[in-house]
Design an enzyme around this catalytic site. Structure first.
Site, short mmCIF file in Angstrom:
data_model
loop_
_atom_site.label_atom_id
_atom_site.label_comp_id
_atom_site.label_asym_id
_atom_site.label_seq_id
_atom_site.Cartn_x
_atom_site.Cartn_y
_atom_site.Cartn_z
N GLU A 25 94.59 -11.41 80.71
CA GLU A 25 94.21 -12.60 79.95
C GLU A 25 94.99 -12.54 78.65
OE1 GLU A 25 92.37 -14.99 81.05
OE2 GLU A 25 91.40 -14.11 82.79
N CYS A 42 92.04 -17.03 71.55
CA CYS A 42 93.07 -17.36 72.53
C CYS A 42 93.01 -18.84 72.88
CB CYS A 42 92.92 -16.50 73.77
SG CYS A 42 91.29 -16.60 74.51
P1 NAD Z 1 97.47 -6.55 71.64
O1 NAD Z 1 98.23 -6.91 72.84
O2 NAD Z 1 98.19 -6.11 70.44
O3 NAD Z 1 96.42 -5.40 71.97
C1 NAD Z 1 95.43 -5.54 72.97
C2 NAD Z 1 94.95 -4.16 73.41
O4 NAD Z 1 95.99 -3.49 74.10
C3 NAD Z 1 94.55 -3.24 72.26
O5 NAD Z 1 93.39 -2.55 72.62
C4 NAD Z 1 95.74 -2.30 72.16
O6 NAD Z 1 95.43 -1.05 71.60
C5 NAD Z 1 96.12 -2.16 73.62
N1 NAD Z 1 97.48 -1.69 73.90
C6 NAD Z 1 98.57 -1.76 73.09
N2 NAD Z 1 99.65 -1.25 73.73
C7 NAD Z 1 99.22 -0.85 74.96
C8 NAD Z 1 99.86 -0.25 76.07
N3 NAD Z 1 101.17 0.04 76.06
N4 NAD Z 1 99.13 0.01 77.17
C9 NAD Z 1 97.82 -0.31 77.21
N5 NAD Z 1 97.15 -0.86 76.18
C10 NAD Z 1 97.85 -1.14 75.06
O7 NAD Z 1 96.55 -7.83 71.33
P2 NAD Z 1 95.68 -8.09 70.05
O8 NAD Z 1 96.61 -8.38 68.93
O9 NAD Z 1 94.66 -7.02 69.91
O10 NAD Z 1 94.89 -9.42 70.48
C11 NAD Z 1 95.34 -10.70 70.21
C12 NAD Z 1 95.96 -11.31 71.47
O11 NAD Z 1 95.00 -11.35 72.51
C13 NAD Z 1 96.37 -12.75 71.26
O12 NAD Z 1 97.63 -12.95 71.85
C14 NAD Z 1 95.31 -13.54 72.02
O13 NAD Z 1 95.72 -14.81 72.47
C15 NAD Z 1 95.02 -12.62 73.13
N6 NAD Z 1 93.70 -12.94 73.71
C16 NAD Z 1 93.66 -13.54 74.93
C17 NAD Z 1 92.43 -13.90 75.48
C18 NAD Z 1 92.34 -14.57 76.82
O14 NAD Z 1 91.26 -14.63 77.36
N7 NAD Z 1 93.42 -15.06 77.39
C19 NAD Z 1 91.25 -13.62 74.78
C20 NAD Z 1 91.35 -13.01 73.54
C21 NAD Z 1 92.58 -12.65 73.02
#
Ligand code: NAD
Length: 501
Positions: free
Chosen positions: A240, A274
């Site tokens: 997501e 999001c």
């Molecule tokens: P991010 O991608 O920076 O991090 C998300 C998670 O992934 C964190 O827990 C992070 O530590 C982890 N992570 C980072 N690198 C990783 C790796 N290599 N392997 C596994 N895990 C890893 O996102 P963010 O900045 O925390 O969140 C904001 C983003 O989330 C925005 O783009 C938003 O649109 C999206 N979002 C989407 C939805 C949806 O339902 N589509 C809902 C909420 C947020």
């Protein structure tokens, strides 16, 4: 190894509203993550053995716990995100209790065995059973913008399906998940069934290697890395990801409501959703009137450090990197000819705040129209008609959601059907997230797979098909060995009789 013994460096959790150090949590390495995974696997069969009713009992207790401890939950979420009391209460707590209620009642139905009898002529009479059994250990990786809804929220159907869950919250907001773990223990969840692996990206990467399914919510960029890592071990996953949701407002639409929806769903959670409205397309004939209303509403919003209910409408920007990106999008737009109708600046002083902003004279050459901004910014663009609006909404690498206001609902629905996004709200925005019986997921680079609905829980299961042929059958069917000219002819005749039309 217990999480508390895990390896340095510890992660400092700071309040985005005032920079204060709230807590430090361990950063788990691959060994610690594997140990939690092993415990989860050990605990899973007994949890699955409780059946839907037994599991629903624990999750219903959690539902009550969250409401009885609402102030503590809201305070924990607000402390690490800097969001308003209202956003924490309605969007995080509200969603989570409704999801606990929904999945507790509906999981059994979605995952019941399906039985049917085959009617295809060559297999007629066989009975078929399709069943869903828990995958085992589900890994949930969450973002910082909704530390309850987008982390534990996705664990709920996984737990109801009979899985253990290993949750890796964002390193910026781990405290809500730790509170959830404590609460679940109090509510009688057996030890090991739910665990929290605190840490940053490396901890998330370690988790992918040890689980049976990865439910990831986060940015599109990280989503690609997660998909690549999951491909290496052929671990199934759902992503997501980011959104660039548009609001279309056409002639004849109720403009007062449309403007309220633009302001609320554009600025909700300080734009860090999001599914928040990230761009508005208004038909030229109503553009001025709509813009005036939006600007008035956005101008009236109070921004700053939340201090309980009704203190501010727009809270902090949780992540420092995000604040820089918001500023970069504004600067890019201004450099390319856009104007600020209201807002446009980071707030000076303590904490991370950005003024609720409306941008005009924008076009698709600007980052604010093409990339996720994830801040309290609302670019508004005039379009000639519905066709141009549809073309512009679809001119995006992202396709999470959209919203449409038209002269009537039928016209709104017709436009919705032309948009290449996972969900469209007509006369509204973003509310599909709370419609738990309907799948929610992004098109294009906004995701793979869905949450909610039947698919939203079946993804946490392995499906198995059992075909039962009648006990008494021919000892040797015509197609069995040895192959003879007679049997080949017979098969041809059968195929012709059945299928040659
Ligand atoms: P991010 O991608 O920076 O991090 C998300 C998670 O992934 C964190 O827990 C992070 O530590 C982890 N992570 C980072 N690198 C990783 C790796 N290599 N392997 C596994 N895990 C890893 O996102 P963010 O900045 O925390 O969140 C904001 C983003 O989330 C925005 O783009 C938003 O649109 C999206 N979002 C989407 C939805 C949806 O339902 N589509 C809902 C909420 C947020």
């Amino acid at each position: 190894m217990a999480p508390s013994e895990a390896v340095a460096p510890a992660i400092e959790v700071r309040s985005p509203a005032d920079g204060r150090l709230i807590a430090t949590v361990p950063s788990l390495d691959a060994t610690a993550v594997a140990a939690l995974a092993a415990r989860g696997r050990e605990a899973q069969p007994a949890w699955a053995g409780l059946g839907f009713e037994g599991r629903a009992k624990v999750l219903s207790a959690m539902q009550r716990w969250l409401l009885e401890n609402a102030e503590r939950v809201i305070e924990t979420i607000a402390s690490e995100t800097g969001k308003t009391y209202e956003d924490a209460q309605l969007l995080e707590l509200g969603y989570t209790v409704s999801a606990l209620s929904f999945w507790s009642r509906r999981a059994a139905g979605y995952l019941a065995d399906r039985r049917s009898v085959v009617r295809a002529p060559l297999l007629a009479g066989r009975r078929v059973i399709t069943r869903h059994s828990p995958r085992g250990l589900v890994g949930v990786i969450g973002p910082w913008n909704y530390p309850l809804l987008n982390s534990f929220g996705d664990a709920i159907p996984a737990l109801m399906a009979g899985n253990s869950v290993l949750l890796k919250p964002s390193e910026l907001t781990p405290l809500t998940s730790l509170l959830v773990a404590e609460a679940l223990r109090e509510c009688g969840l057996p030890e090991g069934v739910f665990a929290v692996a605190t840490g940053a990206g490396e901890t998330g990467a370690a988790l992918i290697a040890v689980v049976d399914f990865v439910m990831f919510t986060g940015s599109t960029a990280t989503g690609r890395r997660v998909a690549a890592a999951a491909a290496a071990s052929l671990t199934p996953f759902a992503l997501e990801l980011g959104g660039k949701d548009a609001l279309i407002v056409l002639e004849g639409a109720p403009l007062e409501r449309a403007a309220n929806v633009a302001a609320y769903y554009g600025m909700i959670n300080a734009g860090q959703s999001c599914v928040s409205i990230e761009r508005v397309y208004a038909q030229a004939s109503i553009y001025d009137e709509l813009l005036e209303k939006i600007v008035a509403k956005v101008t009236a919003l109070r921004v700053g450090a939340p201090a309980g209910p009704a203190s501010v409408e727009v809270g902090a920007i949780t992540s420092a990197a995000q604040l820089e990106l918001i500023e970069a999008h504004i600067a890019d737009a201004l450099a390319k000819g856009a104007r600020v109708a209201v807002g446009g600046h980071r707030r000076p002083g303590e904490g991370r705040f950005f003024e609720p902003t409306v941008l005009v004279d924008v076009d698709h050459g600007m980052r604010c129209m093409m990339e996720e901004t994830f801040g309290p910014t609302l670019p508004v663009m005039a379009v000639a008609d519905a066709d141009e609006a549809v073309a512009l909404v679809n001119d995006s690498p992202l396709g999470l959601g959209a919203a449409v206001f038209a002269a009537d609902s039928e016209r709104g629905e017709a436009i919705a059907r032309r948009l290449d996004v996972g969900a469209v709200c007509v006369n509204d925005a973003a509310v599909n997230y709370f419609v738990l019986q309907a799948p929610m997921g992004g098109h294009k680079q906004s995701g793979i797979g869905v949450r909610h609905g039947a698919e939203g829980i079946r993804k946490y299961c392995s499906s198995q098909t059992i075909v039962i042929s009648p006990r008494l059958m021919l000892r040797r069917e015509p197609q069995f060995y040895p192959y003879t000219r007679g049997s080949a002819k017979l098969v041809r005749r059968l195929l012709n009789t059945l299928y040659r039309r």
